[in-house]
Design an enzyme around this catalytic site. Sequence first.
Site, short mmCIF file in Angstrom:
data_model
loop_
_atom_site.label_atom_id
_atom_site.label_comp_id
_atom_site.label_asym_id
_atom_site.label_seq_id
_atom_site.Cartn_x
_atom_site.Cartn_y
_atom_site.Cartn_z
N SER A 189 3.12 -2.36 10.32
CA SER A 189 4.56 -2.30 10.54
C SER A 189 5.27 -3.62 10.20
O SER A 189 6.22 -4.02 10.88
CB SER A 189 4.87 -1.85 11.97
OG SER A 189 4.36 -0.55 12.19
N GLU A 233 -6.97 4.33 7.43
CA GLU A 233 -6.90 5.78 7.16
C GLU A 233 -8.20 6.28 6.51
O GLU A 233 -8.63 7.40 6.76
CB GLU A 233 -5.65 6.08 6.31
CG GLU A 233 -4.39 5.93 7.16
CD GLU A 233 -3.19 5.39 6.42
OE1 GLU A 233 -3.10 5.52 5.20
OE2 GLU A 233 -2.31 4.82 7.11
N ASN A 266 0.88 -1.18 0.00
CA ASN A 266 0.00 0.00 0.00
C ASN A 266 0.91 1.22 0.00
O ASN A 266 1.50 1.56 1.02
CB ASN A 266 -0.90 -0.02 1.24
CG ASN A 266 -1.73 1.23 1.36
OD1 ASN A 266 -1.90 1.98 0.38
ND2 ASN A 266 -2.26 1.48 2.55
C1 PEP Z 1 -0.87 -0.10 5.73
O1 PEP Z 1 -0.82 0.99 5.19
O2 PEP Z 1 -1.80 -0.86 5.48
C2 PEP Z 1 0.18 -0.47 6.71
C3 PEP Z 1 0.08 -1.61 7.33
O3 PEP Z 1 1.22 0.42 6.88
P1 PEP Z 1 2.64 0.12 7.60
O4 PEP Z 1 3.15 -1.19 7.03
O5 PEP Z 1 3.51 1.27 7.23
O6 PEP Z 1 2.38 0.01 9.07
#
Ligand code: PEP
Length: 248
Positions: A211, A97, A11
């Site tokens: 993460s 988000e 993503n």
């Molecule tokens: C995401 O945007 O779905 C996500 C999990 O972001 P990150 O891996 O940066 O935590």
Amino acid sequence: ASPRKFFVGGNWKMNGDKAAIDGIISFMKTGPLSPNTEVVVGCPQCYLMYTREHMPANIGIAAQNCYKVAKGAFTGEISPAMVKDCGCEWVILGHSERRNVFGEPDQLISEKVGHALEAGLKVIPCIGEKLEDREGNRTQEVVFAQMKALLPNISDWSRVVLAYEPVWAIGTGKTASPEQAQEVHADLRQWLRDNVNAEVAESTRIIYGGSVSAGNCQELAKKGDIDGFLVGGAALKPDFVQIINARG
Ligand code: PEP
């Protein structure tokens, strides 16, 4: 071995320009990428065509959002038909988000999922609890309520990859432990068994997001009910290749 093909989605969120996308395409081409992983990247809507034209054909391209109807007076929105017309097959819906920054409620997300499936897209619906839910021992209640809202609009589970993304782990550098993630994934699979059927429960990929990194992906990928990942920050870097290959 799992009956479910390992699935890794990226993503990109609202990041990148054509030059940056060229860089991502270059490390994706270098790979090498495990043939045992299905890979999809979610790119900003204005770059859907550019990314589709330049990314290797075996990598799927997803929009990061779309609206719940085919066309009309909805300034600023895009429809699943438009995503398809750009040559793309996937859409991410209900990302935390979208839910928390843009205030999308369960019902709207469910209608979007329903229309995207009707229009022929494959869908990655996202669910997950906030920190206060986890600390109040309401994780299961919250994710089950999100599933219940989605259910009436899911007409074809074979085109759904469910993303479990605890909100407290997204973009924070705090990952759910493999045990914490596995526990929720197993609960979600049981929910599918109880509320849809055993076949859907066994065949639906449930992927973890929050993460995920080159450093933690292998331990997470060992868990029986974790069928892959949705990756934010690390999907912009060559580390993404290691995450795609987490299960070999
Ligand atoms: C995401 O945007 O779905 C996500 C999990 O972001 P990150 O891996 O940066 O935590």
